[in-house]
Design an enzyme around this catalytic site. Structure first.
Site, PDB file in Angstrom:
ATOM      1  N   GLU A 115       0.836  -1.209   0.000  1.00 56.87           N
ATOM      2  CA  GLU A 115       0.000   0.000   0.000  1.00 56.87           C
ATOM      3  C   GLU A 115       0.868   1.254   0.000  1.00 56.87           C
ATOM      4  OE1 GLU A 115      -2.619   1.664  -0.133  1.00 56.87           O
ATOM      5  OE2 GLU A 115      -4.380   0.395   0.120  1.00 56.87           O
ATOM      6  N   ARG A 154      -7.615  -0.192  13.002  1.00 61.20           N
ATOM      7  CA  ARG A 154      -6.231   0.096  12.641  1.00 61.20           C
ATOM      8  C   ARG A 154      -6.155   1.269  11.679  1.00 61.20           C
ATOM      9  NH1 ARG A 154      -5.156  -1.226   7.388  1.00 61.20           N
ATOM     10  NH2 ARG A 154      -6.206  -3.008   6.415  1.00 61.20           N
ATOM     11  N   GLU A 195     -14.121  -4.632   8.967  1.00 56.75           N
ATOM     12  CA  GLU A 195     -14.742  -3.734   7.986  1.00 56.75           C
ATOM     13  C   GLU A 195     -16.190  -3.404   8.324  1.00 56.75           C
ATOM     14  OE1 GLU A 195     -13.962  -4.814   3.919  1.00 56.75           O
ATOM     15  OE2 GLU A 195     -11.915  -5.464   4.377  1.00 56.75           O
ATOM     16  N   ASN A 238      -9.709   5.230   2.476  1.00 59.18           N
ATOM     17  CA  ASN A 238      -8.638   4.934   1.528  1.00 59.18           C
ATOM     18  C   ASN A 238      -8.142   6.203   0.856  1.00 59.18           C
ATOM     19  OD1 ASN A 238      -7.343   2.357   1.159  1.00 59.18           O
ATOM     20  ND2 ASN A 238      -9.364   1.473   0.886  1.00 59.18           N
ATOM     21  N   ASP A 248      -9.580   1.994  -4.463  1.00 54.20           N
ATOM     22  CA  ASP A 248      -8.705   1.875  -3.290  1.00 54.20           C
ATOM     23  C   ASP A 248      -7.885   3.160  -3.166  1.00 54.20           C
ATOM     24  OD1 ASP A 248      -6.961   0.985  -1.263  1.00 54.20           O
ATOM     25  OD2 ASP A 248      -6.995  -1.070  -1.986  1.00 54.20           O
TER      26      ASP A 248
END
Length: 286
Positions: free
Chosen positions: A21, A101, A122, A149, A197
């Site tokens: 990421e 997180r 989620e 995101n 994302d």
């Protein structure tokens, strides 16, 4: 007409990241910084020399961004921390919530970090977006987020783009100093094409979006029109950023987590040379 570009990529780092990421170009060091969230690792890659480094963090790390004066700011499980140039770690803003997180984060033009969170399961509305300044002052911006995101700003700094992945939308806000208002959709990713994302904004004000389970990166114009698609062999593309000395190479992180039969390049750091022209990214002012 949408331009489709297939197999125009190269493998920058043949890693097997669980959840790669947050690629970010660090111009002061001439390197790319990216993370493997679930492996708690911060990676760097110098394309001129091929040199790579890996730092393991004590918690899952959603993002790592360069700081003014060197070092990194980290969006961790329990809050935002700082890594000094000598490698010393210290907390800047702690906000631990069981089952939650840090996820993607971005540095705004004024040097503040906009840090997203999400629940591990989620759960809808379990995430947040918080603005953290260099002195550790934190202000909650959004509190009804599921998977926070991609975040980025227009070239003139007057617009902010944002993705809460399950909405399937790329949203846009008007920027009013440290605040945002007038949220509305820029574009929606159609069913069957994956989920939006991470994102980056280029020098023309276009928004590039990586598609989780879509195997592609898309570019949307400032009016929300899809005008370019880079097709990739890995299903879980996670984020993208321009890098290199001229900010013309598009780096793309990928993931292998949750795949029963991952592609051999799932988890690798990919690059599309000469994909466009990026914007210089500000360093965190702290």
């Amino acid at each position: 007409m949408t331009a489709h570009i297939a197999r125009a990529y190269e493998v920058a780092v043949p890693a097997q990241a669980e959840l790669g990421e947050g690629p970010t170009w660090d111009p002061a060091a001439g390197r790319l910084v990216w993370v493997d969230i679930l492996a708690s690792r911060v990676h760097t890659y110098d394309p001129a020399t091929g040199r790579r480094t890996v730092r393991t963090t004590e918690q899952h790390v959603g993002a790592a961004k360069p700081r003014v004066g060197g070092g990194l700011v980290l969006n961790l499980r329990d809050g935002v921390g700082l890594v000094d140039p000598d490698g010393t770690f210290r907390w800047l803003h702690r906000d631990p919530v069981p089952g939650r997180r840090g996820n993607d984060a971005a540095v705004a033009p004024d040097g503040a970090l906009w840090a997203g969170t999400m629940r591990y399961d989620e759960s809808p509305g379990g995430g947040t977006l918080t603005r953290v300044t260099g002195d550790g002052t934190a202000r909650l911006v959004l509190d009804d987020v599921t998977v926070s995101n991609g975040t980025g700003w227009s070239p003139d700094g007057r617009l902010m783009y944002y993705i809460d992945t399950p909405t399937r939308r790329i949203d846009v806000f008007d920027v009013d100093g440290p605040r945002v208002r007038n949220r509305r959709p820029l574009a929606r990713v159609e069913d069957g094409a994956g989920h939006p994302d991470g994102l980056t904004v280029d020098a023309d004000g276009c928004v590039w979006v990586a598609l989780w389970d879509g195997g592609a990166v898309r570019r949307y114009t400032p009016d929300g029109r899809l005008d370019r698609v880079i097709e990739l062999p890995v299903p879980r593309t996670t984020a993208c950023a321009f890098g290199g000395p001229d900010l013309t190479d598009l780096y793309i992180t990928t993931a292998r987590t949750g795949l029963t039969a991952p592609h051999p390049l799932s988890g690798a750091l990919l690059v599309v040379p000469g994909a466009g022209r990026g914007l210089p990214q500000p360093a965190f002012a702290g």
